[in-house]
Design an enzyme around this catalytic site. Sequence first.
Site, PDB file in Angstrom:
ATOM      1  N   PRO A   1       0.480  -1.236  -0.017  1.00 48.17           N
ATOM      2  CA  PRO A   1       0.153  -0.121  -0.120  1.00 48.17           C
ATOM      3  C   PRO A   1       0.625   1.274  -0.114  1.00 48.17           C
ATOM      4  O   PRO A   1       1.914   1.443   0.772  1.00 48.17           O
ATOM      5  CB  PRO A   1      -0.620  -0.008   1.403  1.00 48.17           C
ATOM      6  CG  PRO A   1      -0.535  -0.929   1.976  1.00 48.17           C
ATOM      7  CD  PRO A   1       0.974  -1.908   1.150  1.00 48.17           C
ATOM      8  N   ASN A   2       0.175   2.679  -0.780  1.00 50.79           N
ATOM      9  CA  ASN A   2       1.291   3.675  -1.099  1.00 50.79           C
ATOM     10  C   ASN A   2       1.781   3.686  -1.281  1.00 50.79           C
ATOM     11  O   ASN A   2       2.755   4.899  -1.875  1.00 50.79           O
ATOM     12  CB  ASN A   2       0.812   4.188   0.437  1.00 50.79           C
ATOM     13  CG  ASN A   2      -0.241   4.611   1.165  1.00 50.79           C
ATOM     14  OD1 ASN A   2      -1.126   5.107   0.863  1.00 50.79           O
ATOM     15  ND2 ASN A   2      -0.225   3.359   2.361  1.00 50.79           N
TER      16      ASN A   2
ATOM     17  N   ARG B   1       4.708  10.584  -2.851  1.00 51.58           N
ATOM     18  CA  ARG B   1       4.866  10.509  -0.692  1.00 51.58           C
ATOM     19  C   ARG B   1       5.897  10.777  -0.200  1.00 51.58           C
ATOM     20  O   ARG B   1       7.078  10.495  -0.923  1.00 51.58           O
ATOM     21  CB  ARG B   1       4.498   9.037  -0.947  1.00 51.58           C
ATOM     22  CG  ARG B   1       4.259   8.631  -0.038  1.00 51.58           C
ATOM     23  CD  ARG B   1       4.039   6.896  -0.006  1.00 51.58           C
ATOM     24  NE  ARG B   1       3.712   6.337   1.569  1.00 51.58           N
ATOM     25  CZ  ARG B   1       4.026   5.216   1.821  1.00 51.58           C
ATOM     26  NH1 ARG B   1       4.505   4.389   1.284  1.00 51.58           N
ATOM     27  NH2 ARG B   1       3.883   4.857   3.641  1.00 51.58           N
TER      28      ARG B   1
ATOM     29  N   ASN C   1       7.817  -5.054  -0.909  1.00 51.55           N
ATOM     30  CA  ASN C   1       7.686  -4.944   0.176  1.00 51.55           C
ATOM     31  C   ASN C   1       6.246  -4.403   0.276  1.00 51.55           C
ATOM     32  O   ASN C   1       5.239  -3.925  -0.376  1.00 51.55           O
ATOM     33  CB  ASN C   1       8.574  -3.126  -0.640  1.00 51.55           C
ATOM     34  CG  ASN C   1       8.389  -2.470   0.389  1.00 51.55           C
ATOM     35  OD1 ASN C   1       7.671  -1.993   2.043  1.00 51.55           O
ATOM     36  ND2 ASN C   1       8.582  -0.913   0.078  1.00 51.55           N
TER      37      ASN C   1
ATOM     38  N   HIS D   1      12.459  -2.666   2.957  1.00 51.95           N
ATOM     39  CA  HIS D   1      12.365  -1.095   2.979  1.00 51.95           C
ATOM     40  C   HIS D   1      13.157  -0.255   2.022  1.00 51.95           C
ATOM     41  O   HIS D   1      13.850  -0.224   2.269  1.00 51.95           O
ATOM     42  CB  HIS D   1      12.099  -1.420   4.314  1.00 51.95           C
ATOM     43  CG  HIS D   1      10.953  -2.321   4.892  1.00 51.95           C
ATOM     44  ND1 HIS D   1       9.284  -2.055   4.936  1.00 51.95           N
ATOM     45  CD2 HIS D   1      11.026  -3.215   5.338  1.00 51.95           C
ATOM     46  CE1 HIS D   1       9.036  -3.101   5.583  1.00 51.95           C
ATOM     47  NE2 HIS D   1      10.592  -4.467   5.916  1.00 51.95           N
TER      48      HIS D   1
ATOM     49  N   ARG E   1      12.979   4.898  12.626  1.00 51.97           N
ATOM     50  CA  ARG E   1      11.599   5.554  12.323  1.00 51.97           C
ATOM     51  C   ARG E   1      10.922   5.156  13.627  1.00 51.97           C
ATOM     52  O   ARG E   1      11.362   4.538  14.807  1.00 51.97           O
ATOM     53  CB  ARG E   1      11.162   5.340  11.330  1.00 51.97           C
ATOM     54  CG  ARG E   1      11.792   5.358  10.056  1.00 51.97           C
ATOM     55  CD  ARG E   1      11.347   4.992   9.175  1.00 51.97           C
ATOM     56  NE  ARG E   1       9.941   6.240   8.564  1.00 51.97           N
ATOM     57  CZ  ARG E   1       9.300   5.920   7.895  1.00 51.97           C
ATOM     58  NH1 ARG E   1       8.873   5.209   6.545  1.00 51.97           N
ATOM     59  NH2 ARG E   1       7.871   7.478   7.736  1.00 51.97           N
TER      60      ARG E   1
END
Length: 146
Positions: free
Chosen positions: A10-11, A18, A72, A98, A105
């Site tokens: 997703p995304n 993004r 991913n 990733h 993070r």
Amino acid sequence: MKKVVIINGPNLNLLGRREPQVYGNVSFESYLEKLRKDFPATEIDYFQTNMEGEIVDALQRHGFQDCGIVLNAAAYSHTSVAILDAIKAIQAPVVEVHISNIYSREEFRRHSMLSAACMGTICGFGLQSYRLAIEALLDEYDNTNR
Ligand code: DQA
């Protein structure tokens, strides 16, 4: 193995637009063009979906072919037992990727549900993480078929 399948979750269809400070400003499509030129002897298939079940379907579809998988799973990496089970169920080697360094993070990104079932994990090298994953798959193939 002359075929590598990249599965993006997703995304990741928004790469380039993004959060460019985290994910860069290059779209995956243009990076893929470059990757295909850099590995001319390898067929590189690409599939992106925003849906968890479609990642499971893609793993099942390709996982019994003579190929390596670069995965991913994006946010689902941190949550998905279904994707973990799919990786365990198939025969093809899977390298988890990733773009960002998930360990630098937020706390919730520092654990991947999927790593234990993968051949290895590459993270933090930007889009080059995909290239390193392909190299790892091709090396492994050469070592086991020597
Ligand atoms: C990501 C890291 C994930 O935590 C995040 O949800 C993503 C992308 C990465 O490639 O750095 O969507 O998998």
